[in-house]
Write an enzyme that holds these catalytic residues in place. Structure first.
Site, PDB file in Angstrom:
ATOM      1  N   ARG A   1      -1.381 -48.010   4.503  1.00 27.21           N
ATOM      2  CA  ARG A   1      -1.155 -47.087   3.379  1.00 27.21           C
ATOM      3  C   ARG A   1      -2.432 -46.672   2.654  1.00 27.21           C
ATOM      4  NH1 ARG A   1       3.377 -50.636   2.879  1.00 27.21           N
ATOM      5  NH2 ARG A   1       5.309 -49.556   3.451  1.00 27.21           N
TER       6      ARG A   1
ATOM      7  N   ARG B   1      -8.982 -23.292  -4.097  1.00 22.86           N
ATOM      8  CA  ARG B   1      -9.580 -23.923  -2.913  1.00 22.86           C
ATOM      9  C   ARG B   1      -9.225 -23.166  -1.634  1.00 22.86           C
ATOM     10  NH1 ARG B   1      -9.909 -30.366  -1.165  1.00 22.86           N
ATOM     11  NH2 ARG B   1     -10.918 -29.969   0.849  1.00 22.86           N
TER      12      ARG B   1
ATOM     13  N   HIS C   1     -10.424 -18.395   8.528  1.00 22.16           N
ATOM     14  CA  HIS C   1      -9.810 -19.525   9.212  1.00 22.16           C
ATOM     15  C   HIS C   1      -8.412 -19.224   9.745  1.00 22.16           C
ATOM     16  CE1 HIS C   1     -13.231 -21.606   7.620  1.00 22.16           C
ATOM     17  NE2 HIS C   1     -12.810 -22.783   8.045  1.00 22.16           N
TER      18      HIS C   1
END
Length: 360
Positions: free
Chosen positions: A122, A242, A249
C-alpha cells in the site's frame, strides 16, 4: 562538483530536484532518504552496466544496504508482467514498508518502479534517479506513475511523489541520439505552453542542444524542471492547469498505441503530436499559420519527426477517445492560444480532428 537544487512545493510531500554533473557519487544527496534502510534499485541491463555499481557504492556510503531488480528495456515492457516481477523480487527479499525503491533509468523504469512503490504494501518511499533527458525534464518530476494497457498508454497507475529526484547530467553523454531528441521534445514543450522567452532560447540554441553542449543542456533541464515544478505545485493531481503539460500528448499517445509501444519513442510521438496540435490551433484561429509553421520548424531542428505515421482516421479517433483527460466521451485537447500560452479545450469536434489527421 556542483549542483542546483529546485523544490516541488507540495506541503508535507514536498521534495528536492538535484541537477548537476557527478551526482551519482554524492552520498550526501541520498543519505537523508536511505540511511539505515534497505534499498531496492530498479533498473534495466543497459543502464545497470554503466551506472548501477557506482550508485550501489554511493548508497553504501550513505548508510544503506541495497539489492537490484532488473527489468527489460523499452516501452513494450511497461506492463503488468514487469510490475509483477518487481513485486515478486521485493517479496523474495523480504522488503517491508521502510524499504526504499530507487528508480535508476529512463521514463519506463521510473514509471514502473514508481507504480510499484505506490502499490507495494500500500505504498513505500522511492527516489527517482533519471538517466535520460526525457526523464530528467519530465517523467521523474510530478509523481505520475503508471503502466500501459494494450488499449491505452498509462491507463493503470497512481500519483505517488518521490522523496527526491537526483538528475546526474553526466548520464546524458551515453544517451543514443534518438533518446536525446525524444527528451528535447519535452523540453521544447515547456516553451510552447508556458514560456515564449524559453522557446526563443531553445530555437536559438537548437544546434547546441542536439550537439549535447553541457551548458545548454544544463540550462534546458533547469528551466524545464522549474516550469514543471510550478505547475505540479499548483495542481498535483491534474484536475486543472496541470493538463497543459500534455500538449501534443493526446496525438502522441495515439501514435504510440496504434504503432505498438516502442516502435516510436514517446518523445518522437509527442514531437509529431505537437505539430498536429499546433495545426489544429491554427485551424481554429487560435494562433497564426506562421506560428504553427514555427512549431514544426523548431521540432524538426531538434531532430524530431514532424510527420505522423500512416494511421487510419477512425483509429486516430478511437485511440484519442481513450485519453485520460477526456470527460463523458468528449475529447479534451491541449491547444495553443499563443506561442507560450496553452489552452485546455474540451469537447473538440471529431470533424476537426479528422481534418487535421487526414492531412498529416
Amino acid at each position: 562538483m556542483s549542483n542546483e537544487t529546485l523544490h516541488v512545493a507540495l506541503g508535507d510531500r514536498s521534495y528536492p530536484i538535484h541537477i548537476g554533473a557527478g551526482l551519482l557519487a554524492r552520498a550526501e544527496l541520498f543519505a537523508p532518504h536511505v540511511r539505515s534502510r534497505r534499498v531496492a534499485i530498479v533498473t534495466n541491463a543497459a543502464v545497470a552496466s554503466r551506472y548501477e555499481r557506482r550508485l550501489r557504492q554511493t548508497l553504501e556510503s550513505a548508510g544503506a544496504k541495497s539489492f537490484s531488480i532488473a527489468m527489460p528495456d523499452g516501452e513494450a515492457h511497461k506492463d503488468w508482467k514487469s510490475l509483477d516481477a518487481i513485486f515478486a523480487r521485493l517479496l523474495e527479499e523480504g522488503a517491508d514498508r521502510k524499504t526504499v525503491i530507487v528508480a535508476l533509468g529512463g521514463g519506463v523504469v521510473g514509471d514502473v518502479a514508481g507504480f510499484a512503490a505506490a502499490t507495494y504494501q500500500r505504498g513505500v518511499p522511492f527516489l527517482q534517479v533519471p538517466t535520460t533527458l526525457l526523464a530528467q525534464v519530465d517523467s521523474s518530476v510530478g509523481g505520475k506513475t503508471a503502466i500501459n494497457h494494450a488499449l491505452g498508454k498509462n491507463m493503470v497507475g497512481a500519483f505517488h511523489q518521490p522523496l527526491a529526484v537526483v538528475a546526474d547530467t553526466d548520464t546524458l553523454a551515453t544517451l543514443p541520439e534518438r533518446e536525446l531528441a525524444a527528451g528535447l521534445a519535452e523540453v521544447v514543450k515547456y516553451g510552447f505552453i508556458a514560456d515564449a522567452a524559453f522557446l526563443d532560447w531553445i530555437e536559438a540554441h537548437a544546434a547546441q542542444l542536439v550537439a549535447r553542449d553541457a551548458s545548454a543542456l544544463s540550462y534546458a533541464i533547469r528551466r524545464s524542471c522549474e516550469i514543471k515544478a510550478a505547475v505540479v505545485a499548483e495542481d498535483e493531481r491534474e484536475s486543472g492547469v496541470r493538463a497543459i503539460l500534455n500538449f501534443g500528448h493526446t496525438f502522441g499517445h495515439a501514435i504510440e498505441a496504434a504503432m505498438g509501444y516502442g516502435e516510436w519513442l514517446h518523445g518522437e510521438a509527442v514531437g509529431a503530436g505537437m505539430v498536429l496540435a499546433a495545426r489544429l490551433s491554427a485551424a481554429q484561429g487560435r494562433i497564426a499559420n506562421s506560428d504553427a509553421l514555427r512549431v514544426e520548424r523548431v521540432v524538426a531542428a531538434l531532430g524530431l519527426p514532424v510527420a505522423a505515421p500512416a494511421i487510419g482516421v477512425e483509429d486516430w479517433l478511437t485511440h484519442m477517445g481513450r485519453d485520460k483527460k477526456n470527460e463523458e466521451g468528449r475529447v479534451t485537447l491541449i491547444l495553443l492560444d499563443a506561442l507560450g500560452k496553452a489552452a485546455i479545450v474540451r469537447d473538440t469536434p471529431a470533424a476537426a480532428i479528422r481534418k487535421i489527421v487526414s492531412a498529416s
